[in-house]
Write a protein that holds these residues in place. Structure first.
Motif, short mmCIF file in Angstrom:
data_model
loop_
_atom_site.label_atom_id
_atom_site.label_comp_id
_atom_site.label_asym_id
_atom_site.label_seq_id
_atom_site.Cartn_x
_atom_site.Cartn_y
_atom_site.Cartn_z
N SER A 88 85.22 -3.95 -15.85
CA SER A 88 86.46 -3.82 -15.08
C SER A 88 87.11 -5.19 -14.87
N PHE A 89 86.30 -6.22 -14.70
CA PHE A 89 86.85 -7.57 -14.56
C PHE A 89 87.52 -8.00 -15.86
N GLU A 90 86.87 -7.71 -16.98
CA GLU A 90 87.46 -8.05 -18.28
C GLU A 90 88.77 -7.30 -18.49
N GLN A 91 88.82 -6.04 -18.04
CA GLN A 91 90.05 -5.25 -18.15
C GLN A 91 91.17 -5.88 -17.34
N TYR A 92 90.84 -6.36 -16.15
CA TYR A 92 91.85 -7.01 -15.30
C TYR A 92 92.35 -8.30 -15.95
N MET A 93 91.44 -9.10 -16.47
CA MET A 93 91.84 -10.37 -17.10
C MET A 93 92.69 -10.13 -18.34
N THR A 94 92.37 -9.08 -19.09
CA THR A 94 93.18 -8.72 -20.26
C THR A 94 94.60 -8.35 -19.83
N ALA A 95 94.70 -7.57 -18.76
CA ALA A 95 96.03 -7.18 -18.25
C ALA A 95 96.80 -8.40 -17.74
N LEU A 96 96.10 -9.31 -17.12
CA LEU A 96 96.72 -10.51 -16.56
C LEU A 96 97.34 -11.38 -17.66
N ARG A 97 96.76 -11.34 -18.84
CA ARG A 97 97.24 -12.17 -19.95
C ARG A 97 98.36 -11.51 -20.76
N LEU A 98 98.74 -10.30 -20.40
CA LEU A 98 99.80 -9.61 -21.14
C LEU A 98 101.13 -10.36 -20.98
N PRO A 99 101.97 -10.30 -22.02
CA PRO A 99 103.28 -10.98 -21.93
C PRO A 99 104.17 -10.36 -20.86
N LYS A 100 105.09 -11.15 -20.33
CA LYS A 100 106.00 -10.67 -19.28
C LYS A 100 107.39 -11.27 -19.44
N GLU A 101 107.81 -11.34 -20.69
CA GLU A 101 109.12 -11.92 -20.98
C GLU A 101 110.25 -10.92 -20.75
N THR A 102 110.09 -9.70 -21.24
CA THR A 102 111.13 -8.69 -21.10
C THR A 102 110.82 -7.75 -19.94
N ASP A 103 111.82 -6.97 -19.54
CA ASP A 103 111.61 -6.00 -18.46
C ASP A 103 110.56 -4.97 -18.84
N GLU A 104 110.59 -4.56 -20.11
CA GLU A 104 109.60 -3.57 -20.58
C GLU A 104 108.20 -4.16 -20.53
N GLU A 105 108.05 -5.41 -20.95
CA GLU A 105 106.75 -6.07 -20.91
C GLU A 105 106.26 -6.22 -19.47
N LYS A 106 107.19 -6.54 -18.58
CA LYS A 106 106.82 -6.68 -17.16
C LYS A 106 106.32 -5.36 -16.59
N ARG A 107 107.03 -4.27 -16.93
CA ARG A 107 106.62 -2.95 -16.43
C ARG A 107 105.25 -2.57 -16.96
N TYR A 108 105.04 -2.81 -18.26
CA TYR A 108 103.75 -2.47 -18.87
C TYR A 108 102.63 -3.32 -18.27
N ARG A 109 102.91 -4.60 -18.05
CA ARG A 109 101.90 -5.49 -17.47
C ARG A 109 101.56 -5.06 -16.05
N THR A 110 102.57 -4.73 -15.26
CA THR A 110 102.34 -4.28 -13.89
C THR A 110 101.50 -3.00 -13.87
N HIS A 111 101.86 -2.06 -14.75
CA HIS A 111 101.10 -0.81 -14.84
C HIS A 111 99.65 -1.08 -15.24
N SER A 112 99.46 -1.97 -16.21
CA SER A 112 98.11 -2.29 -16.69
C SER A 112 97.29 -2.96 -15.60
N LEU A 113 97.92 -3.84 -14.84
CA LEU A 113 97.22 -4.52 -13.75
C LEU A 113 96.80 -3.53 -12.67
N GLN A 114 97.68 -2.59 -12.32
CA GLN A 114 97.34 -1.61 -11.30
C GLN A 114 96.22 -0.68 -11.76
N THR A 115 96.24 -0.33 -13.04
CA THR A 115 95.17 0.49 -13.61
C THR A 115 93.84 -0.25 -13.54
#
Length: 211
Positions: free
Chosen positions: A84-111
C-alpha cells in the motif's frame, strides 16, 4: 527498495526498520507485534496440556489453531502494508501538468490512502480476535506461564494502538468526509473492545500471579 519477507532474521528486520528506507514502517512493525502476541498466546496454550488440563484440551487446541491463522494473517498484512505504501508513492509520482492528469492523480492518491487505511483496520480486527482468544483461556491456563499470556495481551493492544496511528495519519489525507467519519467510528468501537478485553485479561493474570 529492499525486499523484506517474514522468513528473514529478526536482526535483518530491525536493521531495515531502523534505516532511512521507508519500509518496513510502522504498519509492518505493528503486524510483527501482533504476531508476537499470537506467539505468546499460543505458547501458553501449548504449555497447558497433559492430564492436568485434559478437560480443557479442546479449548487449548482451538486457541493454538486460531493463533496460527492470526499469525499468517499478520504476515499477509505486513506485505500488504508495504504494497500500500508503494501504491501511494506511485500515485504521488504521477504527472500533474494538465487538468486531466491532476484529476487522475488525485483519484489515484485517494485510492491509495484508502488502501493504506484498510490494512491497519484489518490488523485492529486481528488484535481484537487475538485478545478474545487469550481472554478465553486466562482462567484455565497453566499458572506457571500466565505472565506470558498477559504479555501476549499487552502486545496485541500495543499493535492495535500502533495501527491506529497509521490509520490516523492516512485519515488526515482522506477528502471524503463521510468515509472518514465511518472509519473513525469503526476504529473507536474496535479500540474500545480491545482496551476492555486487555484490561479484563490482565486483571485475571495479575490475580492468578498473586494467588
Amino acid at each position: 527498495m529492499t525486499e523484506l519477507s517474514w522468513n528473514q532474521s529478526i536482526a535483518h528486520f530491525l536493521k531495515e526498520a531502523a534505516s532511512a528506507a521507508p519500509t518496513p514502517g510502522g504498519g509492518s512493525v505493528s503486524a510483527l507485534a501482533a504476531a508476537l502476541g499470537a506467539a505468546m498466546t499460543s505458547m501458553t496454550a501449548n504449555l497447558s496440556q497433559g492430564e492436568k488440563f485434559a478437560q480443557f484440551r479442546e479449548q487449548m487446541t482451538q486457541v493454538i489453531s486460531s493463533m496460527e491463522r492470526l499469525s499468517t494473517h499478520c504476515e499477509e498484512l505486513m506485505a500488504a502494508d508495504i504494497q500500500s505504501f508503494e501504491q501511494y508513492m506511485t500515485a504521488l509520482r504521477l504527472p500533474k501538468e494538465t487538468d486531466e492528469e491532476k484529476r487522475y492523480r488525485t483519484h489515484s492518491l485517494q485510492t491509495a490512502v484508502i488502501a493504506a487505511i484498510e490494512v491497519p483496520m484489518r490488523l485492529l480486527e486481528v488484535c481484537r480476535d487475538g485478545l478474545s482468544q487469550a481472554y478465553n483461556i486466562v482462567e484455565i491456563s497453566n499458572k506457571n506461564v500466565i505472565s506470558d499470556l498477559g504479555i501476549g495481551a499487552i502486545l496485541f493492544e500495543a499493535a492495535a494502538q500502533s495501527a491506529l496511528l497509521t490509520i490516523d495519519i492516512n485519515l488526515a489525507s482522506l477528502k471524503d468526509l463521510d468515509v472518514k467519519q465511518s472509519y473513525e467510528a469503526k476504529t473507536a468501537v474496535l479500540l474500545r473492545e480491545i482496551g476492555q478485553i486487555k484490561e479484563q485479561t490482565l486483571l485475571t493474570v495479575r490475580s492468578r500471579i498473586a494467588n
